[in-house]
Design an enzyme around this catalytic site. Structure first.
Site, mmCIF file in Angstrom:
data_model
loop_
_atom_site.group_PDB
_atom_site.id
_atom_site.type_symbol
_atom_site.label_atom_id
_atom_site.label_comp_id
_atom_site.label_asym_id
_atom_site.label_seq_id
_atom_site.Cartn_x
_atom_site.Cartn_y
_atom_site.Cartn_z
ATOM 1 N N ALA A 62 0.937 -1.353 0.056
ATOM 2 C CA ALA A 62 -0.042 -0.114 0.011
ATOM 3 C C ALA A 62 0.940 1.295 0.002
ATOM 4 C CB ALA A 62 -0.983 -0.103 1.182
ATOM 5 N N ASN A 105 -2.648 -7.132 -2.465
ATOM 6 C CA ASN A 105 -2.565 -6.303 -3.696
ATOM 7 C C ASN A 105 -0.786 -6.201 -4.272
ATOM 8 O OD1 ASN A 105 -2.786 -3.749 -5.443
ATOM 9 N ND2 ASN A 105 -1.260 -3.156 -3.919
ATOM 10 N N TYR A 132 4.910 -13.776 -14.800
ATOM 11 C CA TYR A 132 3.979 -12.935 -14.316
ATOM 12 C C TYR A 132 2.494 -13.415 -14.574
ATOM 13 C CZ TYR A 132 1.205 -8.304 -13.299
ATOM 14 O OH TYR A 132 0.060 -7.596 -12.978
ATOM 15 N N ALA A 134 1.642 -16.442 -15.222
ATOM 16 C CA ALA A 134 1.352 -17.540 -14.565
ATOM 17 C C ALA A 134 0.938 -17.660 -13.260
ATOM 18 C CB ALA A 134 2.516 -18.413 -14.641
HETATM 19 P P1 NAP Z 1 3.625 -0.704 -8.065
HETATM 20 O O1 NAP Z 1 3.279 0.723 -8.057
HETATM 21 O O2 NAP Z 1 4.912 -1.329 -8.598
HETATM 22 O O3 NAP Z 1 3.482 -1.282 -6.586
HETATM 23 C C1 NAP Z 1 3.736 -2.395 -6.182
HETATM 24 C C2 NAP Z 1 3.593 -2.460 -4.643
HETATM 25 O O4 NAP Z 1 3.677 -3.632 -4.228
HETATM 26 C C3 NAP Z 1 4.276 -1.572 -3.721
HETATM 27 O O5 NAP Z 1 3.547 -0.870 -2.823
HETATM 28 C C4 NAP Z 1 5.398 -2.553 -3.182
HETATM 29 O O6 NAP Z 1 5.908 -2.126 -1.799
HETATM 30 C C5 NAP Z 1 4.338 -3.850 -3.191
HETATM 31 N N1 NAP Z 1 5.362 -5.018 -2.890
HETATM 32 C C6 NAP Z 1 6.308 -5.672 -3.907
HETATM 33 N N2 NAP Z 1 6.871 -6.631 -3.481
HETATM 34 C C7 NAP Z 1 6.551 -6.852 -1.987
HETATM 35 C C8 NAP Z 1 6.731 -7.790 -1.012
HETATM 36 N N3 NAP Z 1 7.649 -8.604 -1.432
HETATM 37 N N4 NAP Z 1 6.070 -7.594 0.048
HETATM 38 C C9 NAP Z 1 5.312 -6.324 0.277
HETATM 39 N N5 NAP Z 1 4.785 -5.612 -0.564
HETATM 40 C C10 NAP Z 1 5.709 -5.731 -1.858
HETATM 41 O O7 NAP Z 1 2.364 -1.611 -8.650
HETATM 42 P P2 NAP Z 1 0.865 -1.520 -8.885
HETATM 43 O O8 NAP Z 1 0.715 -1.270 -10.252
HETATM 44 O O9 NAP Z 1 0.020 -0.397 -7.947
HETATM 45 O O10 NAP Z 1 0.326 -3.059 -8.724
HETATM 46 C C11 NAP Z 1 -0.358 -3.401 -7.437
HETATM 47 C C12 NAP Z 1 -1.055 -4.688 -7.968
HETATM 48 O O11 NAP Z 1 -1.904 -4.537 -9.141
HETATM 49 C C13 NAP Z 1 -0.042 -5.874 -8.554
HETATM 50 O O12 NAP Z 1 -0.543 -7.019 -7.902
HETATM 51 C C14 NAP Z 1 0.124 -5.619 -9.777
HETATM 52 O O13 NAP Z 1 0.244 -7.083 -10.239
HETATM 53 C C15 NAP Z 1 -1.516 -5.550 -10.080
HETATM 54 N N6 NAP Z 1 -1.819 -4.994 -11.459
HETATM 55 C C16 NAP Z 1 -1.253 -3.841 -11.886
HETATM 56 C C17 NAP Z 1 -1.483 -3.232 -13.146
HETATM 57 C C18 NAP Z 1 -0.920 -2.155 -13.714
HETATM 58 O O14 NAP Z 1 -0.988 -1.947 -14.912
HETATM 59 N N7 NAP Z 1 -0.222 -1.100 -12.898
HETATM 60 C C19 NAP Z 1 -2.349 -3.878 -13.981
HETATM 61 C C20 NAP Z 1 -2.857 -5.267 -13.438
HETATM 62 C C21 NAP Z 1 -2.606 -5.765 -12.162
HETATM 63 P P3 NAP Z 1 7.102 -1.278 -1.594
HETATM 64 O O15 NAP Z 1 7.417 -0.292 -2.709
HETATM 65 O O16 NAP Z 1 6.943 -0.767 -0.411
HETATM 66 O O17 NAP Z 1 8.444 -2.263 -1.608
#
Ligand code: NAP
Length: 245
Positions: A10, A87, A152, A154
């Site tokens: 978050a 998330n 990803y 998978a």
């Molecule tokens: P983002 O801006 O890259 O943020 C990713 C978040 O995940 C960050 O808060 C990060 O925390 C956290 N994170 C990563 N590894 C972690 C771990 N080992 N433990 C705890 N937290 C961790 O990505 P987003 O776009 O918001 O994505 C959020 C979700 O939506 C993901 O599951 C992604 O696959 C999904 N999603 C995104 C998109 C897109 O186009 N953006 C599309 C479909 C689905 P820190 O920064 O604090 O490390």
């Protein structure tokens, strides 16, 4: 009594927008972060100064011990967790033949095992209270697959089948489990994608949009409301029609 939500990942992007949405809706908010401490703390400050109850807890979701500690701290502070939003996630683009074993394992550790760890920690209490909502963040690529993102895709496919199975198991305990499968969302995760590719995605999307994280947060929040109490085991796809299944 105020309800409580725990949102993994978050500190940025969709997770951050989701924390803000639940805070506006009157929830106590547990902000999980991993590496982005400054961002998580500034979100915390923002939520607290707007009158919300919130805490920020550092934990790598792929590390079971850290996740157990996070839930212990969350329960100590708020007593109950009504909604869990899984998330946290990682993504990159790699040709299948170039994916290393370590990379493959890491994707499953964070994207899938992180969700498994959080669900196992939250469920004993939810089951004893016969109430709860779990919302897992998948992706359209978990539905239809993406070239150069087999690892990803998978993991996101695993999240979807996990969601369906768990929903069947937990329905009798009045715990609803759903997934959302967004298309492209304007966060750091797609920062490396060229303007040209984003324009193509937009043009191929019936609603002609790249989603904002706040719009995805609205859908996540919707799945925690009384109005959606008959929806479980579903994959809600807020992709503007980019993928229609
Ligand atoms: P983002 O801006 O890259 O943020 C990713 C978040 O995940 C960050 O808060 C990060 O925390 C956290 N994170 C990563 N590894 C972690 C771990 N080992 N433990 C705890 N937290 C961790 O990505 P987003 O776009 O918001 O994505 C959020 C979700 O939506 C993901 O599951 C992604 O696959 C999904 N999603 C995104 C998109 C897109 O186009 N953006 C599309 C479909 C689905 P820190 O920064 O604090 O490390």
């Amino acid at each position: 009594m105020k309800k409580t939500v725990l949102i993994t990942g978050a500190s940025r992007g969709i997770g951050k927008a989701t924390a803000e949405k639940f805070a506006i809706e009157g929830y106590n908010v547990i902000i999980n972060y991993y590496k982005s401490k400054d961002k998580a703390l500034s979100l915390l400050e923002h939520l607290l100064s707007s009158g919300a109850n919130a805490i920020a807890i550092q934990a790598d979701v792929s590390d079971r011990k850290q996740v157990e500690e996070m839930f212990k701290e969350g329960y100590k502070k708020f007593g109950k967790i009504d909604v869990l939003v899984n998330n946290a996630g990682i993504a990159d683009m790699t040709l299948f033949t170039d994916i290393t074993e370590e990379q493959w394992k890491k994707f499953f550790d964070v994207n899938v095992n992180g969700m498994f760890n959080c669900c196992q920690c939250v469920l004993p209490k939810m089951i004893s209270e016969k109430s709860g909502r779990i919302i897992n963040v998948a992706s359209i690529w978990g539905l239809v697959g993406a070239s150069c993102e087999t690892h990803y895709s998978a993991t996101k496919g695993a999240i979807i089948s996990f969601t369906k199975a768990l929903a069947k198991e937990l329905g009798p305990s009045n715990i609803l489990v759903n997934a959302i499968a967004p298309g492209a969302v304007d966060t750091d995760m797609i920062a490396g994608v060229s303007e040209e590719i984003l324009e193509t995605i937009k043009n191929e999307t019936p609603l002609q949009i790249i989603a904002k994280p706040e719009e995805i947060a609205d859908v996540i929040y919707l799945l925690s409301t009384e109005e959606t109490k008959l929806i479980t085991g579903q994959v809600i796809n807020p992709s503007g029609g980019f993928v229609i299944v």
